[in-house]
Enzyme design. Structure first.
Site, PDB file in Angstrom:
ATOM      1  N   LEU A  96       0.825  -1.203   0.000  1.00  0.00           N
ATOM      2  CA  LEU A  96       0.000   0.000   0.000  1.00  0.00           C
ATOM      3  C   LEU A  96       0.867   1.265   0.000  1.00  0.00           C
ATOM      4  CD1 LEU A  96      -2.291  -1.522   2.717  1.00  0.00           C
ATOM      5  CD2 LEU A  96      -2.886  -1.291   0.287  1.00  0.00           C
ATOM      6  N   PRO A  97       0.305   2.389  -0.433  1.00  0.00           N
ATOM      7  CA  PRO A  97       1.121   3.591  -0.620  1.00  0.00           C
ATOM      8  C   PRO A  97       1.591   4.294   0.650  1.00  0.00           C
ATOM      9  CG  PRO A  97      -0.878   3.658  -1.986  1.00  0.00           C
ATOM     10  CD  PRO A  97      -1.046   2.546  -1.006  1.00  0.00           C
ATOM     11  N   ASN A 101      -3.292   4.519   4.367  1.00  0.00           N
ATOM     12  CA  ASN A 101      -3.845   3.429   3.563  1.00  0.00           C
ATOM     13  C   ASN A 101      -3.739   2.107   4.303  1.00  0.00           C
ATOM     14  OD1 ASN A 101      -2.298   5.135   0.901  1.00  0.00           O
ATOM     15  ND2 ASN A 101      -4.499   4.957   1.100  1.00  0.00           N
ATOM     16  N   THR A 127       5.733   0.643   2.631  1.00  0.00           N
ATOM     17  CA  THR A 127       6.717   1.415   3.384  1.00  0.00           C
ATOM     18  C   THR A 127       5.957   2.449   4.192  1.00  0.00           C
ATOM     19  OG1 THR A 127       8.422   1.108   1.711  1.00  0.00           O
ATOM     20  CG2 THR A 127       8.733   2.917   3.259  1.00  0.00           C
ATOM     21  N   LYS A 202      14.209  -0.033   5.766  1.00  0.00           N
ATOM     22  CA  LYS A 202      13.758   0.490   4.475  1.00  0.00           C
ATOM     23  C   LYS A 202      13.892   2.007   4.401  1.00  0.00           C
ATOM     24  CE  LYS A 202      11.916   1.036   0.498  1.00  0.00           C
ATOM     25  NZ  LYS A 202      10.539   0.706   0.121  1.00  0.00           N
ATOM     26  N   LYS A 277       7.342  11.001   0.438  1.00  0.00           N
ATOM     27  CA  LYS A 277       6.691  10.394   1.605  1.00  0.00           C
ATOM     28  C   LYS A 277       7.695   9.611   2.452  1.00  0.00           C
ATOM     29  CE  LYS A 277       5.011   6.437   1.382  1.00  0.00           C
ATOM     30  NZ  LYS A 277       5.401   5.034   1.705  1.00  0.00           N
TER      31      LYS A 277
END
Length: 329
Positions: A96-97, A101, A127, A202, A277
């Site tokens: 998912l973004p 979300n 992420t 990440k 983001k």
């Protein structure tokens, strides 16, 4: 030796051999129970396809129904909500973004937790903020299921090729169960520690990636303005100490490499808005841990400016084009 102890001589041996082979095959196929996959965007699409290629029945959902049609044509089941996925599968991967979300998909009105089965394994490859991963893990645990964060590195090309790197956080005893699925989509699956450590790895990686991409774009832009041929400059960088992934695998200059977003007007790949983001997540973590990240902060500002200047939907390597056009940075 086997033929000597199996009744019926050689013919008996072959019957025995076929029975054993069938049993082994049956056990192998038993693990190929349906896998839920939620989020069929640029990364989720090829990831889910690789599960299908490895023989796993996929139960798919995406907020955009058109993203699911291709999977329906490939034989996957398509559902109307994340809750429906959870009702039909006890192993689910989400891609998912953003953090909001992820929260909606897991804890929303039609979220996974509305119908999750006890003992289910839920793997989030989005992420997101490590704190949100830990929050979701607690909610999942209350329902008797298991949550692991497993964000990825490698981009769309690696997703298509099944060569992603997964950074996994969660209960170590569940790592092998997660790895069974993740190795269908990646060549490196690394256990990082408790829930949230996969996300930590990440965002550190993506902060460095953003910095190195800006550095590559700056060096290439300067060299071109000094009269160097871009392909020659890239060749020199890639055999010298300035070499990095952004220069030798994902070069941001159009015409230097084929098969990368810079060769396709910066379409596809990893969007500028997503990089902004991720850099925002790194900034939050740096603030929470009182960690100085001056280059990470500058990279965040550059990618935020790019979003404001119309680059939001272009690949993050479009920073080269941005620098070419912005003379007054």
């Amino acid at each position: 030796m086997a033929a000597a102890v199996v009744r019926g001589g050689p013919a008996g041996w072959w019957r025995w051999h076929r029975r054993v082979a069938a049993m082994v095959c049956s056990r192998a196929m038993a693990s190929k129970t349906p896998v839920g996959f939620i989020g069929l965007g640029n990364m989720g699409n090829p990831m889910a396809k690789n599960l299908l290629k490895h023989g796993y029945p996929v139960i798919a959902y995406d907020v955009f129904p058109e993203a699911c049609k291709e999977f329906q044509d490939l034989g996957a089941q398509v559902t109307d909500s994340p809750a429906d996925v959870a009702e039909r599968a006890d192993r689910i991967i989400t891609m998912l973004p953003s953090s909001p979300n992820a929260k909606e998909v897991y804890t929303g009105a039609n979220g996974i937790l509305k119908k999750v089965k006890k003992g289910s394994l839920l793997i989030d490859s989005s992420t997101i903020d490590p704190a949100v991963s830990r929050e979701l893990a607690k909610a999942v645990e209350k329902m008797g299921a298991v949550f692991m964060d497993a964000p990825v590195s490698g981009g769309v090309g690696a997703a298509r090729a099944g060569n992603l790197t997964f950074m996994v956080g969660g209960v170590e005893q569940e790592f092998d169960a997660a790895k069974e699925l993740l190795t269908c989509m990646g060549s490196n699956v690394i256990y990082c520690g408790v829930v949230g450590t996969g996300q930590a790895a990440k965002i550190c990686n993506n902060m460095l990636l953003a910095i190195s991409m800006i550095g590559t774009a700056e060096a290439m832009n300067l060299g071109i303005r000094l009269g160097l041929d871009p392909k020659l400059l890239a060749k020199i960088l890639n055999m010298s100490s300035g070499r990095c992934w952004s220069s030798d695998t994902y070069n941001p200059v159009p015409g230097v490499m084929e098969g990368v977003p810079s060769a396709n007007n910066y379409q596809g790949g990893f969007g500028t808005t997503l990089m902004a983001k991720d850099l925002g997540l790194a900034q939050i973590s740096a603030t929470n841990t009182m960690t100085p990240v001056p280059l990470g902060s500058q990279a965040h500002q550059i990618y935020r400016m790019m979003c404001a200047k119309g680059y939001a939907l272009k690949d993050f390597s479009a920073v080269f084009q941005f620098l070419r056009e912005e003379e007054n940075l």
